[in-house]
Design a protein around this motif. Sequence first.
Motif, PDB file in Angstrom:
ATOM      1  N   LEU A 247      -0.153 -15.875  12.440  1.00 40.95           N
ATOM      2  CA  LEU A 247      -0.199 -16.720  13.627  1.00 40.95           C
ATOM      3  C   LEU A 247       0.741 -16.173  14.688  1.00 40.95           C
ATOM      4  O   LEU A 247       1.778 -15.591  14.364  1.00 40.95           O
ATOM      5  CB  LEU A 247       0.244 -18.160  13.299  1.00 40.95           C
ATOM      6  CG  LEU A 247      -0.605 -18.979  12.349  1.00 40.95           C
ATOM      7  CD1 LEU A 247       0.065 -20.330  12.107  1.00 40.95           C
ATOM      8  CD2 LEU A 247      -1.992 -19.182  12.905  1.00 40.95           C
ATOM      9  N   GLU A 248       0.392 -16.395  15.941  1.00 41.94           N
ATOM     10  CA  GLU A 248       1.257 -16.051  17.070  1.00 41.94           C
ATOM     11  C   GLU A 248       1.670 -17.347  17.763  1.00 41.94           C
ATOM     12  O   GLU A 248       0.960 -18.352  17.694  1.00 41.94           O
ATOM     13  CB  GLU A 248       0.499 -15.161  18.063  1.00 41.94           C
ATOM     14  CG  GLU A 248       0.060 -13.838  17.468  1.00 41.94           C
ATOM     15  CD  GLU A 248      -0.847 -13.054  18.399  1.00 41.94           C
ATOM     16  OE1 GLU A 248      -1.402 -13.641  19.349  1.00 41.94           O
ATOM     17  OE2 GLU A 248      -1.008 -11.847  18.153  1.00 41.94           O
ATOM     18  N   ASN A 249       2.826 -17.316  18.443  1.00 46.92           N
ATOM     19  CA  ASN A 249       3.342 -18.488  19.165  1.00 46.92           C
ATOM     20  C   ASN A 249       3.315 -19.729  18.270  1.00 46.92           C
ATOM     21  O   ASN A 249       2.736 -20.751  18.608  1.00 46.92           O
ATOM     22  CB  ASN A 249       2.538 -18.748  20.443  1.00 46.92           C
ATOM     23  CG  ASN A 249       2.544 -17.557  21.368  1.00 46.92           C
ATOM     24  OD1 ASN A 249       3.547 -16.856  21.483  1.00 46.92           O
ATOM     25  ND2 ASN A 249       1.428 -17.292  22.015  1.00 46.92           N
TER      26      ASN A 249
ATOM     27  N   LYS B  56      10.170 -28.689  14.178  1.00 47.06           N
ATOM     28  CA  LYS B  56      11.421 -28.205  13.583  1.00 47.06           C
ATOM     29  C   LYS B  56      11.819 -26.825  14.095  1.00 47.06           C
ATOM     30  O   LYS B  56      12.990 -26.554  14.283  1.00 47.06           O
ATOM     31  CB  LYS B  56      11.319 -28.159  12.053  1.00 47.06           C
ATOM     32  CG  LYS B  56      11.256 -29.517  11.414  1.00 47.06           C
ATOM     33  CD  LYS B  56      12.547 -30.270  11.634  1.00 47.06           C
ATOM     34  CE  LYS B  56      12.481 -31.643  10.994  1.00 47.06           C
ATOM     35  NZ  LYS B  56      13.687 -32.417  11.221  1.00 47.06           N
ATOM     36  N   ASN B  57      10.841 -25.933  14.267  1.00 43.70           N
ATOM     37  CA  ASN B  57      11.129 -24.557  14.677  1.00 43.70           C
ATOM     38  C   ASN B  57       9.985 -23.989  15.487  1.00 43.70           C
ATOM     39  O   ASN B  57       8.851 -24.440  15.388  1.00 43.70           O
ATOM     40  CB  ASN B  57      11.342 -23.650  13.447  1.00 43.70           C
ATOM     41  CG  ASN B  57      12.632 -23.910  12.748  1.00 43.70           C
ATOM     42  OD1 ASN B  57      13.696 -23.840  13.349  1.00 43.70           O
ATOM     43  ND2 ASN B  57      12.551 -24.221  11.460  1.00 43.70           N
ATOM     44  N   ARG B  58      10.314 -22.965  16.263  1.00 46.45           N
ATOM     45  CA  ARG B  58       9.315 -22.167  16.977  1.00 46.45           C
ATOM     46  C   ARG B  58       9.533 -20.710  16.578  1.00 46.45           C
ATOM     47  O   ARG B  58      10.661 -20.251  16.495  1.00 46.45           O
ATOM     48  CB  ARG B  58       9.481 -22.305  18.486  1.00 46.45           C
ATOM     49  CG  ARG B  58       9.188 -23.677  19.016  1.00 46.45           C
ATOM     50  CD  ARG B  58       9.425 -23.698  20.541  1.00 46.45           C
ATOM     51  NE  ARG B  58       9.522 -25.042  21.036  1.00 46.45           N
ATOM     52  CZ  ARG B  58       8.496 -25.750  21.506  1.00 46.45           C
ATOM     53  NH1 ARG B  58       7.303 -25.221  21.546  1.00 46.45           N
ATOM     54  NH2 ARG B  58       8.674 -26.972  21.943  1.00 46.45           N
ATOM     55  N   TYR B  59       8.422 -20.031  16.322  1.00 46.64           N
ATOM     56  CA  TYR B  59       8.474 -18.633  15.919  1.00 46.64           C
ATOM     57  C   TYR B  59       7.521 -17.829  16.802  1.00 46.64           C
ATOM     58  O   TYR B  59       6.538 -18.358  17.291  1.00 46.64           O
ATOM     59  CB  TYR B  59       8.022 -18.465  14.462  1.00 46.64           C
ATOM     60  CG  TYR B  59       8.768 -19.327  13.478  1.00 46.64           C
ATOM     61  CD1 TYR B  59      10.041 -18.982  13.073  1.00 46.64           C
ATOM     62  CD2 TYR B  59       8.186 -20.474  12.948  1.00 46.64           C
ATOM     63  CE1 TYR B  59      10.732 -19.776  12.153  1.00 46.64           C
ATOM     64  CE2 TYR B  59       8.862 -21.260  12.032  1.00 46.64           C
ATOM     65  CZ  TYR B  59      10.138 -20.907  11.641  1.00 46.64           C
ATOM     66  OH  TYR B  59      10.799 -21.690  10.737  1.00 46.64           O
ATOM     67  N   GLY B  60       7.808 -16.562  16.960  1.00 45.21           N
ATOM     68  CA  GLY B  60       6.883 -15.684  17.669  1.00 45.21           C
ATOM     69  C   GLY B  60       5.668 -15.431  16.803  1.00 45.21           C
ATOM     70  O   GLY B  60       4.620 -16.040  16.956  1.00 45.21           O
ATOM     71  N   ASP B  61       5.834 -14.567  15.831  1.00 48.00           N
ATOM     72  CA  ASP B  61       4.766 -14.246  14.885  1.00 48.00           C
ATOM     73  C   ASP B  61       5.132 -14.797  13.512  1.00 48.00           C
ATOM     74  O   ASP B  61       6.296 -14.753  13.105  1.00 48.00           O
ATOM     75  CB  ASP B  61       4.567 -12.732  14.779  1.00 48.00           C
ATOM     76  CG  ASP B  61       4.084 -12.119  16.083  1.00 48.00           C
ATOM     77  OD1 ASP B  61       3.441 -12.830  16.865  1.00 48.00           O
ATOM     78  OD2 ASP B  61       4.363 -10.932  16.307  1.00 48.00           O
ATOM     79  N   THR B  62       4.136 -15.307  12.820  1.00 52.01           N
ATOM     80  CA  THR B  62       4.355 -15.909  11.505  1.00 52.01           C
ATOM     81  C   THR B  62       3.293 -15.404  10.533  1.00 52.01           C
ATOM     82  O   THR B  62       2.129 -15.286  10.894  1.00 52.01           O
ATOM     83  CB  THR B  62       4.245 -17.452  11.591  1.00 52.01           C
ATOM     84  OG1 THR B  62       5.148 -17.910  12.592  1.00 52.01           O
ATOM     85  CG2 THR B  62       4.572 -18.111  10.273  1.00 52.01           C
ATOM     86  N   PHE B  63       3.717 -15.122   9.326  1.00 48.42           N
ATOM     87  CA  PHE B  63       2.796 -14.749   8.262  1.00 48.42           C
ATOM     88  C   PHE B  63       2.850 -15.828   7.194  1.00 48.42           C
ATOM     89  O   PHE B  63       3.928 -16.184   6.722  1.00 48.42           O
ATOM     90  CB  PHE B  63       3.178 -13.386   7.657  1.00 48.42           C
ATOM     91  CG  PHE B  63       2.267 -12.955   6.554  1.00 48.42           C
ATOM     92  CD1 PHE B  63       1.035 -12.395   6.839  1.00 48.42           C
ATOM     93  CD2 PHE B  63       2.636 -13.120   5.229  1.00 48.42           C
ATOM     94  CE1 PHE B  63       0.180 -12.007   5.815  1.00 48.42           C
ATOM     95  CE2 PHE B  63       1.795 -12.730   4.198  1.00 48.42           C
ATOM     96  CZ  PHE B  63       0.566 -12.168   4.499  1.00 48.42           C
ATOM     97  N   ILE B  64       1.701 -16.375   6.832  1.00 49.86           N
ATOM     98  CA  ILE B  64       1.621 -17.417   5.815  1.00 49.86           C
ATOM     99  C   ILE B  64       0.795 -16.893   4.654  1.00 49.86           C
ATOM    100  O   ILE B  64      -0.347 -16.465   4.843  1.00 49.86           O
ATOM    101  CB  ILE B  64       0.986 -18.702   6.378  1.00 49.86           C
ATOM    102  CG1 ILE B  64       1.797 -19.213   7.566  1.00 49.86           C
ATOM    103  CG2 ILE B  64       0.871 -19.759   5.294  1.00 49.86           C
ATOM    104  CD1 ILE B  64       1.128 -20.326   8.335  1.00 49.86           C
TER     105      ILE B  64
END
Length: 80
Positions: A47-49, A59-67
């Motif tokens: 995911l992005e943004n 709770k948090n904001r991330y740039g790129d995320t891998f799930i």
Amino acid sequence: MDQQKHTRSPTDFLSTVLGRQVLVKLNSGINYRGILACLDGYMNIALENTEEYVDGKLKNRYGDTFIRGNNVLYISAEKP
């Protein structure tokens, strides 16, 4: 009265939401909202943004995320 059945496979759905805003709910109950960048056959998701929600609260904001796919309960398309 005859009605046409419109059946879509999960692959059809995922191809339509690629590059769009989605909600990913994990088995743990945590939700992630972000732009679906890519996924593979194991349902590993990038995911992005990304925004992370716990108990409905941001709770948090991330740039790129891998799930990792084995943690995913479902993916839902967000309204545009």
